[in-house]
Design a protein around this motif. Structure first.
Motif, PDB file in Angstrom:
ATOM      1  N   PHE A   1      50.217  12.173  -4.080  1.00 28.55           N
ATOM      2  CA  PHE A   1      48.994  11.373  -4.160  1.00 28.55           C
ATOM      3  C   PHE A   1      47.772  12.221  -4.513  1.00 28.55           C
ATOM      4  CE2 PHE A   1      51.883   9.468  -1.085  1.00 28.55           C
ATOM      5  CZ  PHE A   1      52.041   8.204  -1.616  1.00 28.55           C
TER       6      PHE A   1
ATOM      7  N   TYR B   1      45.519  -3.149  -2.433  1.00 33.74           N
ATOM      8  CA  TYR B   1      46.768  -3.367  -3.141  1.00 33.74           C
ATOM      9  C   TYR B   1      47.062  -2.166  -4.035  1.00 33.74           C
ATOM     10  CZ  TYR B   1      45.775  -8.274  -1.920  1.00 33.74           C
ATOM     11  OH  TYR B   1      45.477  -9.448  -1.261  1.00 33.74           O
ATOM     12  N   ALA B   2      48.290  -1.686  -3.990  1.00 32.30           N
ATOM     13  CA  ALA B   2      48.719  -0.578  -4.842  1.00 32.30           C
ATOM     14  C   ALA B   2      49.335  -1.114  -6.124  1.00 32.30           C
ATOM     15  CB  ALA B   2      49.740   0.283  -4.101  1.00 32.30           C
ATOM     16  N   ASP B   3      49.050  -0.450  -7.233  1.00 31.63           N
ATOM     17  CA  ASP B   3      49.681  -0.769  -8.512  1.00 31.63           C
ATOM     18  C   ASP B   3      51.004  -0.009  -8.569  1.00 31.63           C
ATOM     19  OD1 ASP B   3      50.287  -1.205 -11.265  1.00 31.63           O
ATOM     20  OD2 ASP B   3      48.153  -1.458 -11.675  1.00 31.63           O
TER      21      ASP B   3
ATOM     22  N   TRP C   1      50.857  -5.346  -3.230  1.00 30.14           N
ATOM     23  CA  TRP C   1      51.373  -4.699  -4.432  1.00 30.14           C
ATOM     24  C   TRP C   1      51.053  -5.505  -5.680  1.00 30.14           C
ATOM     25  CZ3 TRP C   1      52.685  -0.952  -1.384  1.00 30.14           C
ATOM     26  CH2 TRP C   1      53.197  -1.258  -0.123  1.00 30.14           C
TER      27      TRP C   1
ATOM     28  N   PRO D   1      47.567   2.969 -10.271  1.00 22.78           N
ATOM     29  CA  PRO D   1      48.691   3.714  -9.690  1.00 22.78           C
ATOM     30  C   PRO D   1      48.222   5.027  -9.073  1.00 22.78           C
ATOM     31  CG  PRO D   1      49.304   2.825 -11.828  1.00 22.78           C
ATOM     32  CD  PRO D   1      47.831   2.582 -11.680  1.00 22.78           C
ATOM     33  N   VAL D   2      48.597   5.269  -7.834  1.00 25.91           N
ATOM     34  CA  VAL D   2      47.990   6.358  -7.066  1.00 25.91           C
ATOM     35  C   VAL D   2      48.806   7.644  -7.088  1.00 25.91           C
ATOM     36  CG1 VAL D   2      46.732   4.809  -5.529  1.00 25.91           C
ATOM     37  CG2 VAL D   2      49.068   5.516  -4.929  1.00 25.91           C
ATOM     38  N   SER D   3      50.016   7.641  -7.657  1.00 25.30           N
ATOM     39  CA  SER D   3      50.853   8.839  -7.596  1.00 25.30           C
ATOM     40  C   SER D   3      50.721   9.670  -8.865  1.00 25.30           C
ATOM     41  CB  SER D   3      52.315   8.455  -7.363  1.00 25.30           C
ATOM     42  OG  SER D   3      52.820   7.695  -8.444  1.00 25.30           O
TER      43      SER D   3
ATOM     44  N   TRP E   1      42.304  -3.950  -5.749  1.00 29.35           N
ATOM     45  CA  TRP E   1      43.527  -3.513  -6.423  1.00 29.35           C
ATOM     46  C   TRP E   1      43.227  -2.166  -7.072  1.00 29.35           C
ATOM     47  CZ3 TRP E   1      44.471  -6.342 -11.685  1.00 29.35           C
ATOM     48  CH2 TRP E   1      45.368  -5.618 -12.480  1.00 29.35           C
TER      49      TRP E   1
ATOM     50  N   PHE F   1      48.722   0.718   2.565  1.00 26.97           N
ATOM     51  CA  PHE F   1      48.561  -0.348   1.574  1.00 26.97           C
ATOM     52  C   PHE F   1      49.014  -1.687   2.146  1.00 26.97           C
ATOM     53  CE2 PHE F   1      48.514   3.264  -1.390  1.00 26.97           C
ATOM     54  CZ  PHE F   1      47.420   2.911  -2.171  1.00 26.97           C
TER      55      PHE F   1
ATOM     56  N   TYR G   1      54.312   3.810   1.515  1.00 28.61           N
ATOM     57  CA  TYR G   1      53.019   3.319   1.034  1.00 28.61           C
ATOM     58  C   TYR G   1      52.401   2.347   2.047  1.00 28.61           C
ATOM     59  CZ  TYR G   1      53.302   5.160  -3.768  1.00 28.61           C
ATOM     60  OH  TYR G   1      53.341   5.977  -4.873  1.00 28.61           O
TER      61      TYR G   1
END
Length: 464
Positions: A118, A152-154, A243, A97-99, A94, A240, A234
């Motif tokens: 990103f 998994y993206a936050d 989530w 947050p990637v942005s 996990w 990904f 995403y």
């Protein structure tokens, strides 16, 4: 495995066993699930991420902590650990947050500005995010996938931050709701936040940030409907697999439902509440498309292990109500209150639910060999429904009923403890897979056996 014995002999055995205990043995069923894989698919969500090799299922790594080093190196650090994590049995990671967020190179990502930056656009004071560049992120995801580890993206959907001031016709004031992202995607204005023409407010706001309105069709399109929108980009472009939804108390469960139904992937929500009923209600509000972090389990473990009262483990938890939708944890980037952590990890890695390992616990603070041992036990031995066999202030014994199954014995006292317990094994040699005891007793024909646990430690028993 079942073998009948004469009733008279059985009575004598039970009298003997009861004489060996200070308290009455309990056998409390806490789950009716009997499948060897505790995670079953349903029609509304993709739980394949939880079906790692082995009967116990997968293990998630939270691959960050609060204020990881800035400077754009974190993705590279994580990529260097993937091979070792795979060897240890980690099946998913996990990420934070990637942005790009309002505080640019210093932000942990929970104040999102541009969902499509990103680390490749010069805005908010930097090109890269705190964690690195888009190229480095894609390399990390690709390396994880090469090891069959999911990523998994936050996802922060409740609020946005970093917009410009504009005249807001819905409030009659100036608000920071004018978003002109450098990526050129998902422009936002006052009509996309609360209040607006569709609805005045939703379930909650956070920190005074502009509260994104998921009731607005334009917002829905950009979040989960459009093929080039946030969710599908995403998943299909960035790669990904699932989530982690931040602060889901701030909006309705239908938002997560719509995301998962339109985008797919594993989902877990951060519904921060110690009430197991409320956690289950939230899972149900998503039409069971999402799991939830088991905060009820977290707080019961804190009471039990730090308060020296293991009877608290008899309490209500999400994994007992709905094991396939419970994600268990000992610490995370927001809360790290349990002091007696090895006992807590021994608990979540031997009980039902999808266990999470916290990066700092694994890489910095605890004995990595002991955690690796518990991960192996979880994946290879810990399956089936659960019965609590015994609990008092400093002893706790539980049994998993799948194949091969285990008996876990937690001991928080300052002395060796021994206890007779009923297993699922008749006339079989068992051993402690942690190595904390060198006993190898043979279960009786009636499946009873005496096991032991060292001071302030634990043992986990299964057939040889």
């Amino acid at each position: 495995m079942k073998k009948l014995i004469m009733q008279g002999s059985k009575i004598l055995i039970l009298l003997f066993l009861l004489g060996c205990t200070d308290n009455e043995n309990l056998e409390v069923p806490v789950s009716d699930k009997t499948a060897t894989d505790p995670f079953e698919a349903n029609s509304n969500s993709d739980n394949s991420s939880q079906r790692a090799a082995g009967p116990g299922g997968g293990v998630m790594m939270q691959a960050f902590y609060w204020d990881v080093p800035a400077g754009g190196t974190w993705y590279d650090v994580l990529e260097s650990k993937i091979a070792d994590w795979d060897a240890a049995g980690i099946s998913a990671i996990w990420l934070p947050p990637v942005s790009k967020a309002m505080n640019g190179p210093y932000s942990m990502g929970y104040d999102p500005t541009d969902y499509f930056d990103f680390g490749d656009f010069n805005q908010n004071g930097s090109i890269e995010t705190r964690f690195g560049s888009k190229t480095e992120l894609l390399s990390l995801i690709n390396t994880a996938h090469n090891y069959d580890i999911e990523v998994y993206a936050d996802i922060v959907l409740n609020h946005n931050s970093g917009g410009d001031l504009e005249s807001n016709p819905f409030t009659g004031t100036q608000t920071y709701t004018d978003f002109n992202p450098a990526s050129g995607k998902f422009y936002r204005s006052a009509s996309d936040f609360h209040p607006n023409n569709y609805v005045y407010n939703d379930e909650g706001i956070f920190g005074g940030f502009p509260d994104l309105s998921h009731s607005v069709p334009y917002v829905q399109d950009w979040l989960w409907n459009r093929s080039d929108g946030v969710g599908k980009y995403y998943k299909n472009v960035m790669g990904f697999d699932g989530w982690r939804f931040d602060y889901v108390k701030g909006f309705g469960g239908w938002v997560v439902r719509e995301w998962v139904n339109n985008v797919g992937g594993f989902s877990v929500g951060e519904y921060w509440d110690g009430n197991a009923q409320k956690l289950q209600d939230w899972v149900n509000s998503t039409n069971r498309t999402s799991s939830a972090f088991d905060f009820a389990c977290y707080y019961k473990m804190e009471e039990a292990f730090d308060g020296n009262d293991l009877t608290k483990l008899n309490g209500d938890m999400l994994w007992k109500r709905d094991p396939e939708k419970a994600v268990t944890f000992v610490a995370n980037h927001d809360t790290d209150e349990i002091y007696n952590k090895l006992h807590a990890y021994a608990y979540i890695l031997t009980h039902e639910g999808y266990p999470t390992i916290f990066y700092s616990d694994y890489e910095e603070w605890l004995d990595k060999n002991k955690l690796n041992n518990l991960i192996w036990i979880h994946r290879n031995l810990s399956a089936g429904s659960t019965n609590i066999l015994y609990a008092d202030n400093d002893e706790y014994v539980a049994r998993r009923n799948g194949g091969p199954g285990i008996v876990v014995y937690l001991n928080t006292s300052n002395q060796w403890q021994e206890r007779w317990v009923e297993t699922n094994w008749s006339s079989q040699v068992i051993k402690d897979y942690t190595g904390n005891s060198n006993w190898e007793p043979t279960t009786q024909s009636g499946k009873w056996v005496k096991i032991q646990s060292p001071p302030n430690s634990y043992t986990i028993w299964s057939t040889k």
